[in-house]
Design an enzyme around this catalytic site. Sequence first.
Site, PDB file in Angstrom:
ATOM      1  N   ASP A  92       0.854  -1.186   0.000  1.00 43.35           N
ATOM      2  CA  ASP A  92       0.000   0.000   0.000  1.00 43.35           C
ATOM      3  C   ASP A  92       0.892   1.238   0.000  1.00 43.35           C
ATOM      4  O   ASP A  92       2.105   1.145   0.154  1.00 43.35           O
ATOM      5  CB  ASP A  92      -0.969  -0.014   1.178  1.00 43.35           C
ATOM      6  CG  ASP A  92      -0.268   0.000   2.529  1.00 43.35           C
ATOM      7  OD1 ASP A  92       0.948   0.260   2.572  1.00 43.35           O
ATOM      8  OD2 ASP A  92      -0.936  -0.238   3.544  1.00 43.35           O
ATOM      9  N   SER A  93       0.299   2.394  -0.172  1.00 47.56           N
ATOM     10  CA  SER A  93       1.095   3.616  -0.329  1.00 47.56           C
ATOM     11  C   SER A  93       1.509   4.239   0.990  1.00 47.56           C
ATOM     12  O   SER A  93       2.339   5.143   1.019  1.00 47.56           O
ATOM     13  CB  SER A  93       0.305   4.649  -1.129  1.00 47.56           C
ATOM     14  OG  SER A  93      -0.781   5.137  -0.355  1.00 47.56           O
ATOM     15  N   PHE A  96      -3.129   5.498   4.248  1.00 45.97           N
ATOM     16  CA  PHE A  96      -4.086   5.204   5.314  1.00 45.97           C
ATOM     17  C   PHE A  96      -3.429   5.327   6.677  1.00 45.97           C
ATOM     18  O   PHE A  96      -4.001   5.897   7.615  1.00 45.97           O
ATOM     19  CB  PHE A  96      -4.676   3.802   5.130  1.00 45.97           C
ATOM     20  CG  PHE A  96      -5.646   3.424   6.213  1.00 45.97           C
ATOM     21  CD1 PHE A  96      -6.941   3.910   6.195  1.00 45.97           C
ATOM     22  CD2 PHE A  96      -5.264   2.596   7.259  1.00 45.97           C
ATOM     23  CE1 PHE A  96      -7.845   3.576   7.201  1.00 45.97           C
ATOM     24  CE2 PHE A  96      -6.152   2.257   8.265  1.00 45.97           C
ATOM     25  CZ  PHE A  96      -7.450   2.747   8.234  1.00 45.97           C
ATOM     26  N   ASP A 265      -7.800  -7.622   1.336  1.00 44.95           N
ATOM     27  CA  ASP A 265      -6.755  -7.821   2.341  1.00 44.95           C
ATOM     28  C   ASP A 265      -7.265  -7.320   3.676  1.00 44.95           C
ATOM     29  O   ASP A 265      -8.138  -6.446   3.727  1.00 44.95           O
ATOM     30  CB  ASP A 265      -5.478  -7.053   1.979  1.00 44.95           C
ATOM     31  CG  ASP A 265      -5.559  -5.598   2.427  1.00 44.95           C
ATOM     32  OD1 ASP A 265      -4.988  -5.266   3.493  1.00 44.95           O
ATOM     33  OD2 ASP A 265      -6.233  -4.799   1.746  1.00 44.95           O
ATOM     34  N   CYS A 303     -12.442 -28.038   7.900  1.00 45.01           N
ATOM     35  CA  CYS A 303     -11.269 -27.280   7.455  1.00 45.01           C
ATOM     36  C   CYS A 303     -10.109 -28.218   7.141  1.00 45.01           C
ATOM     37  O   CYS A 303      -9.861 -29.187   7.869  1.00 45.01           O
ATOM     38  CB  CYS A 303     -10.865 -26.271   8.529  1.00 45.01           C
ATOM     39  SG  CYS A 303      -9.431 -25.261   8.081  1.00 45.01           S
ATOM     40  N   CYS A 305      -6.872 -27.212   7.022  1.00 39.39           N
ATOM     41  CA  CYS A 305      -5.585 -26.687   7.503  1.00 39.39           C
ATOM     42  C   CYS A 305      -4.935 -27.684   8.457  1.00 39.39           C
ATOM     43  O   CYS A 305      -5.598 -28.536   9.054  1.00 39.39           O
ATOM     44  CB  CYS A 305      -5.761 -25.327   8.173  1.00 39.39           C
ATOM     45  SG  CYS A 305      -6.359 -25.372   9.876  1.00 39.39           S
ATOM     46  N   HIS A 334      -4.847 -21.245  10.930  1.00 41.67           N
ATOM     47  CA  HIS A 334      -6.230 -21.666  10.655  1.00 41.67           C
ATOM     48  C   HIS A 334      -7.059 -20.524  10.083  1.00 41.67           C
ATOM     49  O   HIS A 334      -7.768 -20.702   9.074  1.00 41.67           O
ATOM     50  CB  HIS A 334      -6.900 -22.194  11.922  1.00 41.67           C
ATOM     51  CG  HIS A 334      -8.386 -22.277  11.777  1.00 41.67           C
ATOM     52  ND1 HIS A 334      -9.013 -23.271  11.058  1.00 41.67           N
ATOM     53  CD2 HIS A 334      -9.382 -21.452  12.213  1.00 41.67           C
ATOM     54  CE1 HIS A 334     -10.318 -23.068  11.058  1.00 41.67           C
ATOM     55  NE2 HIS A 334     -10.573 -21.971  11.753  1.00 41.67           N
TER      56      HIS A 334
END
EC number: 2.4.2.29
Length: 392
Positions: A92-93, A96, A265, A303, A305, A334
Amino acid sequence: MNNFTYTLEHSDGEARAGQFSTPHGTIQTPVFMPVGTQATVKTLDPLEVEAIGSQIILSNTYHLYLRPSADLVAEMGGLHRFMQWPKPILTDSGGFQVFSLGPHSKIDEDGVTFKSHIDGSKHRFTPESAIGIQEKLGADIIMAFDECAPQPTTHAYTKAAMERTHRWLLRCIAAKTRADQALFGIVQGGVEADLRRESASFIAQQDVPGIGIGGLSVGEPKEQMYGMLEETTPLLPRNKPRYLMGVGSPEDLLEGVARGVDMFDCVLPTRLGRNGALFIPEGRLNIGNAKYAREDAPIDATCDCSTCQRFSRAYLRHLFRTEEVLGLRLATLHNLRFLIRLMEQAREAILQDRYQSFMDDWLSRFQTIPHAVREASRAARLNSLRTQGDKA
């Protein structure tokens, strides 16, 4: 631009399945990107991050600029070599963080002056310097420097911030020199429908290979965020990926995909995991609850994982109660796999023209967190970050 191509494979309503090619590999979308703020996904080895199906990770320009510095990362061969991650990276820049972690930030047309949340030292970001830092870091996808207007605020200020974001994007495009990096523009406009449409139309006209949607999930109710997506995505080019920034709850991923978003994200899965909150199909499981002390079942029987394949709820509760680092690692692994797998399942449903029924069935079982509870937690986190440094 030749290094980056997006192929829309199939649409089911507004939901999209596609592929985005980069110098470090092709990303199948929709996709969730784990966040490695400080050039590490907290508690995990990059090999583990790759093993759970991560196609791309995100790192943070603001934090890496402060520590260890973009120059040092460049000296070490760039982010991929520095952190030993072979697949695509997005940075990201820093915009934020500059606005959210720096309550004393001063904005002018040229850029932003801010104080480090670490030691109070003064720094300055401009569109040109943000691009320069990201070029030194060397990620595949870099983001334009933008102004994320605080919420709530006035329509007039939101409009001014949006227009400045547009002018800054043009400066970012002019400053960019590396052909092996894709610069994404960012749609802003707060929760103002007219501004969202104006910003989406402007960004859509620019020569950038992808588009971020910023300034959402910053305190507004979910219904308002979904409404802003409905104003935005129909105006964006179909041949470019759309990235909803900082959004990561399971329900928001599914609702975002339904509205034409390709990339997401968020630090949510890693932060929750380190605090003993684990995603399950019914919502969140608090592993510290006493009822799990003798429960031999996995966190989530569905799951795949390694945490769920190998360990019991009783064992994870024991690890958290004794403050063993392994507990943080297993919970983080997880939660990340849960979201990555959710996007894999969403992609499969899109390709089979059954996305709406898949989403409806999934959300009918998942219990969401009330808005007031989420906002209280968000406010507490921001205050902690501003006063004690980042623990995301």
